[in-house]
Design a protein around this motif. Structure first.
Motif, short mmCIF file in Angstrom:
data_model
loop_
_atom_site.label_atom_id
_atom_site.label_comp_id
_atom_site.label_asym_id
_atom_site.label_seq_id
_atom_site.Cartn_x
_atom_site.Cartn_y
_atom_site.Cartn_z
N HIS A 99 -9.25 32.12 56.88
CA HIS A 99 -10.54 32.61 56.39
C HIS A 99 -11.57 31.53 56.70
CE1 HIS A 99 -9.15 30.15 53.05
NE2 HIS A 99 -10.23 30.36 52.34
N ASP A 152 -13.05 24.33 53.74
CA ASP A 152 -11.83 23.51 53.72
C ASP A 152 -10.75 24.10 54.64
OD1 ASP A 152 -11.84 25.58 51.76
OD2 ASP A 152 -10.08 24.71 50.79
N HIS A 153 -11.08 25.17 55.35
CA HIS A 153 -10.10 25.79 56.25
C HIS A 153 -10.56 25.84 57.71
CE1 HIS A 153 -7.35 27.06 53.03
NE2 HIS A 153 -8.45 26.96 52.32
N ASP A 211 -5.05 30.49 51.27
CA ASP A 211 -5.53 30.79 49.92
C ASP A 211 -5.14 32.20 49.43
OD1 ASP A 211 -6.47 28.28 49.72
OD2 ASP A 211 -8.59 28.78 49.88
N HIS A 234 -2.75 25.02 48.80
CA HIS A 234 -3.20 23.77 48.16
C HIS A 234 -2.25 23.27 47.07
CE1 HIS A 234 -7.15 24.14 50.10
NE2 HIS A 234 -7.21 25.39 49.69
#
Ligand SMILES: [Zn+2]
Length: 253
Positions: free
Chosen positions: A100, A104-105, A193, A237
């Motif tokens: 996505h 942070d990705h 996520d 995470h």
């Protein structure tokens, strides 16, 4: 095919976002990671983690979002640096898969100028919709000159069943996980996520920072079923799981 897990940053957030009922003042530290797959037909990255600039000047890079997810890593703990330890340059990456488009990705996508960037169509639409910035889609992170190659259903990256993308909307509209199959180490699901913590799979409860809570719960149920059939689910995470994984030069095959 070999698979390497690479550091992609580290964040501090409110624990109550992930664990219902946790006291507001409690923090949780979240590892951020990327996965390199060395397929005979090319080097593939699943997610690219945080941009190193977020470690140097979080506010300049992420604005208000850096208060919600606070960078606690050094610039060296990001993907391009980690690839160097494997003697891989950004130009050696052929495909980048975006689970996505949160910062942070996809924060290092910009370094992979030669790569095809794969992303679900619903996700690129979400990132370009009005108000997307307020939902954590920062153009400076996800936008890159070559644009995206999009898909909107299950997608087999090389047509050999070894890296298959499975859309699992919920966390975001185009959230996608990857099923990666190995002869020796078995089947892995890179869940990102769709399952930030292993706890989310166990309880079936999605975190608060979720676009559609019902769809996210469906995704968690699907992941649990895959786990029961023997797949190893890699959470986005989960620090406890992360500590136990082979990382960097060590690999799965
Ligand atoms: Zn994340």
């Amino acid at each position: 095919m070999k698979m390497h897990f690479l550091e992609g940053g580290r964040l501090r957030m409110r624990r109550s976002i992930y664990i219902p009922g946790a006291p507001k003042e409690e923090a949780i530290e979240l590892p951020v990671h990327a996965t390199l797959m060395r397929h005979p037909r090319g080097n593939v990255l699943f997610d690219s983690g945080c941009n190193p600039e977020a470690a140097i000047d979080p506010d300049a890079r992420w604005g208000g979002l850096s208060k919600v997810m606070t960078p606690i890593f050094s610039p060296e703990q990001t993907v391009v640096h980690q690839l160097k330890t494997l003697a891989i340059d950004p130009e050696d990456i052929d495909v980048v898969i975006c689970s996505h488009l949160h910062p942070d990705h996809c924060g290092c996508n910009t370094y992979f100028r030669r790569a095809t960037i794969l992303c679900h169509e619903a996700e690129t639409q979400a990132a370009t919709a009005n108000g997307a910035e307020n939902l954590g889609y920062l153009r400076g992170e996800w936008d890159q000159p070559q644009g995206f190659q999009t898909f909107n259903a299950e997608y087999d990256v090389f047509g050999d069943g070894r890296i298959v993308l499975l859309p699992m909307p919920g966390h975001t509209p185009g959230m996608t996980v990857a099923r990666v199959d190995f002869e020796k180490d078995g089947s892995f699901i890179l869940a990102s996520d769709a399952a930030p913590l292993q706890d989310n799979i166990d309880t079936g409860i999605a975190p608060k920072n979720t676009w559609n809570i019902e769809l996210a719960a469906e995704a968690l149920a699907r992941l649990k079923a895959l786990q029961e059939r023997g797949a190893t689910i890699i959470s986005g995470h989960d620090d406890t799981q992360w500590q136990g994984l082979r990382k960097g030069v060590e690999f799965y095959e």
